[in-house]
Design an enzyme around this catalytic site. Structure first.
Site, mmCIF file in Angstrom:
data_model
loop_
_atom_site.group_PDB
_atom_site.id
_atom_site.type_symbol
_atom_site.label_atom_id
_atom_site.label_comp_id
_atom_site.label_asym_id
_atom_site.label_seq_id
_atom_site.Cartn_x
_atom_site.Cartn_y
_atom_site.Cartn_z
ATOM 1 N N SER A 1 18.508 -170.814 -85.837
ATOM 2 C CA SER A 1 18.250 -169.417 -85.488
ATOM 3 C C SER A 1 17.721 -169.378 -84.058
ATOM 4 C CB SER A 1 17.280 -168.776 -86.486
ATOM 5 O OG SER A 1 17.112 -167.407 -86.210
ATOM 6 N N HIS B 1 22.126 -167.633 -86.781
ATOM 7 C CA HIS B 1 21.840 -166.205 -86.870
ATOM 8 C C HIS B 1 22.280 -165.527 -85.582
ATOM 9 C CE1 HIS B 1 18.332 -167.314 -89.806
ATOM 10 N NE2 HIS B 1 19.528 -167.422 -90.361
ATOM 11 N N ASP C 1 14.809 -169.576 -93.459
ATOM 12 C CA ASP C 1 16.190 -169.684 -93.928
ATOM 13 C C ASP C 1 16.682 -171.117 -93.721
ATOM 14 O OD1 ASP C 1 18.713 -168.937 -94.867
ATOM 15 O OD2 ASP C 1 19.414 -168.428 -92.863
#
Length: 370
Positions: free
Chosen positions: A168, A194, A290
């Protein structure tokens, strides 16, 4: 930064955007907007006067564009910067350039119509500014890619190995560095970063320019081939499924998982289910958690698992969460991850572990920013 409000300087040529962002950020008790600037020259003086913790920076501004200002800033006074970008192809290219120069993260330009999702934008902006205050900031230098210079193991002409990577904040450059160290015949690699839908195609194109592998944005039912890397399209989940002797990409529009689509956990769960011990996976820099549970599932399924270490992560949220769960067999500096993935791909497959052993933390001489 514990117990202190994050001091923010907002830099944008639009008075309306400066006002809106000041209101959004100032409404959070953990943030103080210490000032605004309409162009980089004013911003330069206000940085000296106000000593902010984080900047939000627009790209298109008078007298000096945002990228030129960012490059000068990261050379002379590195500090956390969150870019404010437009969701267009041109905006994607400029944003990726900014991340390469050292920006921590980015948000899209706010929608001024509340009915179109200003609340969601506000939450993302606040979260990213707070996380940026804790980021490790350094000047980025491109990893050289020259044919024939790779000195690691080669000879992966097989369809029975699969690599998976998730990231991310800070991940666009971290993934670029990992892929730049891969040989042209590396195992098929699947990637969840992401990123918005308007940016993922440009991101895949950029990775392709810096890698010996062929890097593509994943398509539905695409076979996963040796020497190819597949980036999850922004706004869609990427899963791996087995079809006969091959793995294929599967895309879906299921609900976001922990606020993300694509989700690293969704990708890792599918790799654990369909590849198991034939896979190796790395969880790189990123905000939140995540991918941590997905990496643990991969380790239990017999895959070799790696987390990026704190010292080289821009944000040690996702890899840190994985380490806390015992999901990582190795915790490594970024520049060692590609070699470890390749080495594990050539090693005999271990049996699925009932309980993960403690991670092997590789010491780094680079000091983390707390």
């Amino acid at each position: 930064m514990a117990g202190k409000r994050v001091r923010v300087l907002v830099i944008d040529d639009s008075a309306l955007i400066r006002k809106l962002m000041t209101e959004i950020l100032g409404a959070d008790p953990g943030i103080e907007v210490v000032g605004t600037a309409s162009d980089p020259f004013i911003a330069r003086d206000r940085i000296k006067q106000l000593d902010p913790d984080v900047l939000t920076l627009d790209v298109e501004m008078p007298r000096m564009d945002g990228l030129t200002f960012l490059g000068n800033l990261m050379r002379l006074r590195p500090m956390p910067v969150v870019m404010v970008s437009t969701l267009t192809m041109a905006g994607a290219q400029v944003t990726l350039d900014a991340l390469a120069l050292g920006a921590v993260d980015f948000v899209a330009k706010p929608q001024l119509d509340v009915a179109r999702g200003l609340g969601d934008y506000a939450a993302a902006l606040v979260a990213k500014v707070k996380q940026a205050a804790h980021a490790r900031v350094s000047v980025r230098r491109p990893t050289a890619v020259a044919p024939g210079e790779y000195s690691g193991p080669v000879g992966y002409r097989t369809t029975d190995r699969l690599l998976a990577i998730g990231a991310s904040a800070g991940g666009t450059e971290a993934i670029r560095e990992v892929l730049a160290r891969m040989p042209a015949d590396a195992p098929a690699t699947v990637i969840a970063q992401h990123i918005p839908a308007a940016f993922s195609g440009a991101f895949a194109e950029r990775l392709n320019k810096h890698s010996r592998m062929t890097v593509l944005e994943a398509r539905e039912d695409q076979p996963l081939l040796v020497g190819h890397a597949y980036v999850a399209p922004g706004g869609r989940h990427l899963r791996v499924v087995r079809s006969g002797a091959r793995w294929h990409a599967q895309l879906c529009d299921d609900d976001p998982v922990r606020g993300h689509r694509p989700s690293v956990d969704v990708l890792f769960d599918s790799v654990a289910r369909h590849a198991g011990g034939n896979a190796s996976a790395a969880l790189l820099t990123g905000m939140g958690d995540d991918g941590a549970r997905g990496l643990l599932g991969l380790r239990k399924a017999g895959a070799h698992t790696i987390a990026q270490d704190k010292a080289t992560s821009v944000v040690w949220g996702m890899p840190g969460a994985a380490v806390a769960l015992g999901a990582a067999a190795d915790v490594l500096p970024l520049d060692e991850i590609a070699d470890r993935l390749l080495a594990s791909a050539s090693a005999p497959r271990p049996s699925a572990a009932k309980a993960p052993a403690p991670a092997a933390v590789i010491a780094s001489d680079r000091s983390p920013r707390d």
